[in-house]
Design a protein around this motif. Structure first.
Motif, PDB file in Angstrom:
ATOM      1  N   GLY A 263       0.824  -1.272  -0.029  1.00  0.00           N
ATOM      2  CA  GLY A 263       0.051   0.051  -0.010  1.00  0.00           C
ATOM      3  C   GLY A 263       0.876   1.164   0.127  1.00  0.00           C
ATOM      4  O   GLY A 263       0.460   2.398   0.528  1.00  0.00           O
ATOM      5  N   ILE A 264       1.897   1.268  -0.589  1.00  0.00           N
ATOM      6  CA  ILE A 264       2.986   2.368  -0.732  1.00  0.00           C
ATOM      7  C   ILE A 264       2.465   3.370  -1.595  1.00  0.00           C
ATOM      8  O   ILE A 264       2.144   3.283  -2.610  1.00  0.00           O
ATOM      9  CB  ILE A 264       4.343   1.699  -1.310  1.00  0.00           C
ATOM     10  N   LYS A 265       2.568   4.714  -0.819  1.00  0.00           N
ATOM     11  CA  LYS A 265       2.200   5.917  -1.353  1.00  0.00           C
ATOM     12  C   LYS A 265       3.427   6.884  -1.620  1.00  0.00           C
ATOM     13  O   LYS A 265       4.101   7.301  -0.414  1.00  0.00           O
ATOM     14  CB  LYS A 265       1.206   6.780  -0.926  1.00  0.00           C
ATOM     15  N   MET A 266       4.287   7.235  -2.479  1.00  0.00           N
ATOM     16  CA  MET A 266       5.208   7.825  -2.745  1.00  0.00           C
ATOM     17  C   MET A 266       4.943   9.406  -2.806  1.00  0.00           C
ATOM     18  O   MET A 266       4.142   9.929  -3.585  1.00  0.00           O
ATOM     19  CB  MET A 266       6.085   7.351  -4.111  1.00  0.00           C
ATOM     20  N   ASN A 267       5.982  10.057  -1.919  1.00  0.00           N
ATOM     21  CA  ASN A 267       5.767  11.608  -1.837  1.00  0.00           C
ATOM     22  C   ASN A 267       4.461  12.317  -1.674  1.00  0.00           C
ATOM     23  O   ASN A 267       4.088  13.283  -2.530  1.00  0.00           O
ATOM     24  CB  ASN A 267       6.345  12.289  -3.228  1.00  0.00           C
ATOM     25  N   PRO A 268       3.495  11.869  -0.786  1.00  0.00           N
ATOM     26  CA  PRO A 268       2.453  12.284  -0.324  1.00  0.00           C
ATOM     27  C   PRO A 268       2.591  13.604   0.555  1.00  0.00           C
ATOM     28  O   PRO A 268       3.735  13.523   1.175  1.00  0.00           O
ATOM     29  CB  PRO A 268       1.885  11.278   0.336  1.00  0.00           C
ATOM     30  N   SER A 269       1.599  14.210   0.600  1.00  0.00           N
ATOM     31  CA  SER A 269       1.524  15.547   1.580  1.00  0.00           C
ATOM     32  C   SER A 269       1.214  14.877   2.923  1.00  0.00           C
ATOM     33  O   SER A 269       0.281  14.061   3.150  1.00  0.00           O
ATOM     34  CB  SER A 269       0.679  16.507   1.213  1.00  0.00           C
ATOM     35  N   ILE A 270       2.135  15.152   3.997  1.00  0.00           N
ATOM     36  CA  ILE A 270       1.989  14.529   5.281  1.00  0.00           C
ATOM     37  C   ILE A 270       1.901  15.437   6.357  1.00  0.00           C
ATOM     38  O   ILE A 270       2.717  16.378   6.358  1.00  0.00           O
ATOM     39  CB  ILE A 270       2.931  13.517   5.612  1.00  0.00           C
ATOM     40  N   SER A 271       0.592  15.608   7.207  1.00  0.00           N
ATOM     41  CA  SER A 271       0.714  16.641   8.180  1.00  0.00           C
ATOM     42  C   SER A 271       1.821  16.518   9.314  1.00  0.00           C
ATOM     43  O   SER A 271       2.320  15.232   9.628  1.00  0.00           O
ATOM     44  CB  SER A 271      -0.478  16.434   9.003  1.00  0.00           C
ATOM     45  N   SER A 272       2.494  17.566   9.481  1.00  0.00           N
ATOM     46  CA  SER A 272       3.596  17.496  10.396  1.00  0.00           C
ATOM     47  C   SER A 272       3.002  17.045  11.901  1.00  0.00           C
ATOM     48  O   SER A 272       3.595  16.718  12.719  1.00  0.00           O
ATOM     49  CB  SER A 272       3.746  19.033  10.587  1.00  0.00           C
ATOM     50  N   ASN A 273       1.599  17.028  12.161  1.00  0.00           N
ATOM     51  CA  ASN A 273       1.176  16.402  13.517  1.00  0.00           C
ATOM     52  C   ASN A 273       1.606  14.769  13.639  1.00  0.00           C
ATOM     53  O   ASN A 273       1.549  14.365  14.549  1.00  0.00           O
ATOM     54  CB  ASN A 273      -0.462  16.548  13.558  1.00  0.00           C
ATOM     55  N   GLN A 274       1.629  14.293  12.466  1.00  0.00           N
ATOM     56  CA  GLN A 274       2.043  12.864  12.341  1.00  0.00           C
ATOM     57  C   GLN A 274       3.247  12.754  13.066  1.00  0.00           C
ATOM     58  O   GLN A 274       3.718  11.642  13.414  1.00  0.00           O
ATOM     59  CB  GLN A 274       1.967  12.349  10.792  1.00  0.00           C
ATOM     60  N   PHE A 275       4.168  13.570  13.098  1.00  0.00           N
ATOM     61  CA  PHE A 275       5.422  13.489  13.704  1.00  0.00           C
ATOM     62  C   PHE A 275       5.716  14.196  15.114  1.00  0.00           C
ATOM     63  O   PHE A 275       6.657  14.556  15.548  1.00  0.00           O
ATOM     64  CB  PHE A 275       6.560  14.070  12.553  1.00  0.00           C
ATOM     65  N   LYS A 276       4.474  14.546  15.598  1.00  0.00           N
ATOM     66  CA  LYS A 276       4.487  14.760  16.876  1.00  0.00           C
ATOM     67  C   LYS A 276       3.815  14.011  17.991  1.00  0.00           C
ATOM     68  O   LYS A 276       2.884  13.331  17.580  1.00  0.00           O
ATOM     69  CB  LYS A 276       3.638  16.439  17.219  1.00  0.00           C
ATOM     70  N   PHE A 277       4.392  14.035  19.113  1.00  0.00           N
ATOM     71  CA  PHE A 277       3.634  13.038  20.365  1.00  0.00           C
ATOM     72  C   PHE A 277       3.433  13.956  21.397  1.00  0.00           C
ATOM     73  O   PHE A 277       4.443  14.311  21.977  1.00  0.00           O
ATOM     74  CB  PHE A 277       4.729  11.891  20.369  1.00  0.00           C
ATOM     75  N   THR A 278       2.347  13.742  22.128  1.00  0.00           N
ATOM     76  CA  THR A 278       1.878  14.200  23.492  1.00  0.00           C
ATOM     77  C   THR A 278       1.394  13.157  24.271  1.00  0.00           C
ATOM     78  O   THR A 278       0.552  12.234  23.934  1.00  0.00           O
ATOM     79  CB  THR A 278       0.987  15.252  23.584  1.00  0.00           C
ATOM     80  N   PRO A 279       2.185  12.791  25.360  1.00  0.00           N
ATOM     81  CA  PRO A 279       2.086  11.466  26.056  1.00  0.00           C
ATOM     82  C   PRO A 279       0.660  11.581  26.869  1.00  0.00           C
ATOM     83  O   PRO A 279       0.279  12.631  27.442  1.00  0.00           O
ATOM     84  CB  PRO A 279       3.012  11.297  27.348  1.00  0.00           C
ATOM     85  N   PRO A 280      -0.270  10.573  26.613  1.00  0.00           N
ATOM     86  CA  PRO A 280      -1.606  10.726  27.429  1.00  0.00           C
ATOM     87  C   PRO A 280      -1.526  10.827  29.010  1.00  0.00           C
ATOM     88  O   PRO A 280      -0.389  10.582  29.489  1.00  0.00           O
ATOM     89  CB  PRO A 280      -2.155   9.107  26.973  1.00  0.00           C
ATOM     90  N   LYS A 281      -2.566  11.255  29.434  1.00  0.00           N
ATOM     91  CA  LYS A 281      -2.552  11.512  30.991  1.00  0.00           C
ATOM     92  C   LYS A 281      -2.209  10.073  31.400  1.00  0.00           C
ATOM     93  O   LYS A 281      -3.139   9.045  31.372  1.00  0.00           O
ATOM     94  CB  LYS A 281      -3.648  12.156  31.405  1.00  0.00           C
ATOM     95  N   GLY A 282      -1.647  10.234  32.576  1.00  0.00           N
ATOM     96  CA  GLY A 282      -1.447   8.998  33.666  1.00  0.00           C
ATOM     97  C   GLY A 282      -0.196   8.030  32.815  1.00  0.00           C
ATOM     98  O   GLY A 282       0.027   7.098  33.769  1.00  0.00           O
ATOM     99  N   VAL A 283       0.253   8.529  31.845  1.00  0.00           N
ATOM    100  CA  VAL A 283       1.374   7.549  31.300  1.00  0.00           C
ATOM    101  C   VAL A 283       2.624   7.917  31.927  1.00  0.00           C
ATOM    102  O   VAL A 283       3.264   9.125  32.116  1.00  0.00           O
ATOM    103  CB  VAL A 283       1.466   7.688  29.516  1.00  0.00           C
ATOM    104  N   ASP A 284       3.329   6.733  32.423  1.00  0.00           N
ATOM    105  CA  ASP A 284       4.768   7.074  32.952  1.00  0.00           C
ATOM    106  C   ASP A 284       5.879   7.668  31.677  1.00  0.00           C
ATOM    107  O   ASP A 284       5.788   6.962  30.865  1.00  0.00           O
ATOM    108  CB  ASP A 284       5.316   5.685  33.455  1.00  0.00           C
ATOM    109  N   ILE A 285       6.591   8.625  32.325  1.00  0.00           N
ATOM    110  CA  ILE A 285       7.436   9.047  31.082  1.00  0.00           C
ATOM    111  C   ILE A 285       8.906   8.778  31.691  1.00  0.00           C
ATOM    112  O   ILE A 285       9.367   9.260  32.736  1.00  0.00           O
ATOM    113  CB  ILE A 285       7.318  10.624  31.024  1.00  0.00           C
ATOM    114  N   ILE A 286       9.647   8.456  30.718  1.00  0.00           N
ATOM    115  CA  ILE A 286      11.129   8.168  31.132  1.00  0.00           C
ATOM    116  C   ILE A 286      12.011   8.860  29.977  1.00  0.00           C
ATOM    117  O   ILE A 286      11.688   8.951  28.721  1.00  0.00           O
ATOM    118  CB  ILE A 286      11.388   6.507  30.870  1.00  0.00           C
ATOM    119  N   ASN A 287      12.731   9.718  30.638  1.00  0.00           N
ATOM    120  CA  ASN A 287      13.545  10.480  29.578  1.00  0.00           C
ATOM    121  C   ASN A 287      14.842   9.737  29.835  1.00  0.00           C
ATOM    122  O   ASN A 287      15.623   9.303  30.757  1.00  0.00           O
ATOM    123  CB  ASN A 287      13.789  12.042  30.199  1.00  0.00           C
ATOM    124  N   GLN A 288      15.706   9.577  28.543  1.00  0.00           N
ATOM    125  CA  GLN A 288      17.003   8.877  28.397  1.00  0.00           C
ATOM    126  C   GLN A 288      17.881   9.734  27.576  1.00  0.00           C
ATOM    127  O   GLN A 288      17.534  10.644  26.614  1.00  0.00           O
ATOM    128  CB  GLN A 288      16.796   7.719  27.533  1.00  0.00           C
TER     129      GLN A 288
END
Length: 233
Positions: free
Chosen positions: A208-233
């Protein structure tokens, strides 16, 4: 005891998946899903290979034509951490990456060039890692657009001069993989095979490959859901 045993088994399985996914992300994050189809195995052993410089230039040209890509994937690893996973992926220059495993369990890896998140839904845990911009001996260098830099860090071979199939060998002993095989069919990747330093082989098939599509920048952002343990490395 049953609940504890089930939780331990679940955690072990998810952590194993995280190890595989995280290691894979380091390779895929900036290679834009390069592939290595099994058809290469069927080629004649007498076919003439291309020289290394020509192979590097041809590979770089193929990579340059891939600005972004989305696809479904099926990933199988053989070795100490054997397993099969499937899901979806998105990549976009420069250094944007999203790898979402949906089966047999859910995991999300998101990177934007400066940081990488690994979110394990079952463990309710999110790990944040810094991404070194000096990629050195990783496949990320393939996106530099400079064949001379690619050739400086990798030995690039094209076993069959008439096939867009390539095998890369890092020149540095500190690289996380021993070899990376890739090819393109009609300009699209169909499969990638990675042999790592632990003796494991990971094969990834794309569909199902799509080459050179327009991708929203939101796809590459992440905000941890509430209650999730966060580990920084």
């Amino acid at each position: 005891m049953t609940l504890l045993t089930n939780q331990s088994t679940k955690q072990t399985t998810t952590l194993k998946q995280k190890m595989m996914g995280g290691a894979l992300a380091g390779v895929l994050m900036t290679t834009l899903g390069i592939a290595a189809p099994m058809m290469a195995i069927t080629q004649s052993a007498t076919a003439a290979p291309a020289d290394n410089i020509t192979a590097a230039k041809r590979l770089n040209k193929l990579l340059t034509n891939t600005k972004s890509m989305t696809a479904n994937f099926s990933q199988t690893t053989k070795g100490a951490n054997s397993g099969t996973f499937s899901g979806t992926m998105s990549v976009q220059r420069p250094n944007n990456f999203r790898w979402e495993t949906k089966s047999p369990s859910e995991q999300l890896i998101v990177a934007n060039g400066s940081s990488m998140w690994v979110y394990d839904k079952d463990l309710e845990q999110a790990t944040k890692q810094n991404v070194d911009s000096q990629v050195g001996n990783t496949p990320a260098l393939l996106l530099s657009g400079d064949p001379s830099k690619i050739d400086k860090n990798f030995k690039i071979t094209q076993p069959y001069a008439n096939k867009n199939y390539y095998v890369l060998y890092p020149k540095s002993d500190s690289a996380s993989f021993k070899s990376l095989s890739m090819s393109f069919s009609g300009g699209k990747p169909v499969m990638m095979v990675l042999n790592d330093s632990l003796g494991q082989t990971t094969s990834i098939k794309f569909s199902g490959i799509k080459m050179n599509p327009s991708i929203s920048s939101n796809q590459f952002k992440f905000t941890p859901p509430k209650g999730v343990d966060i580990i920084n490395q």
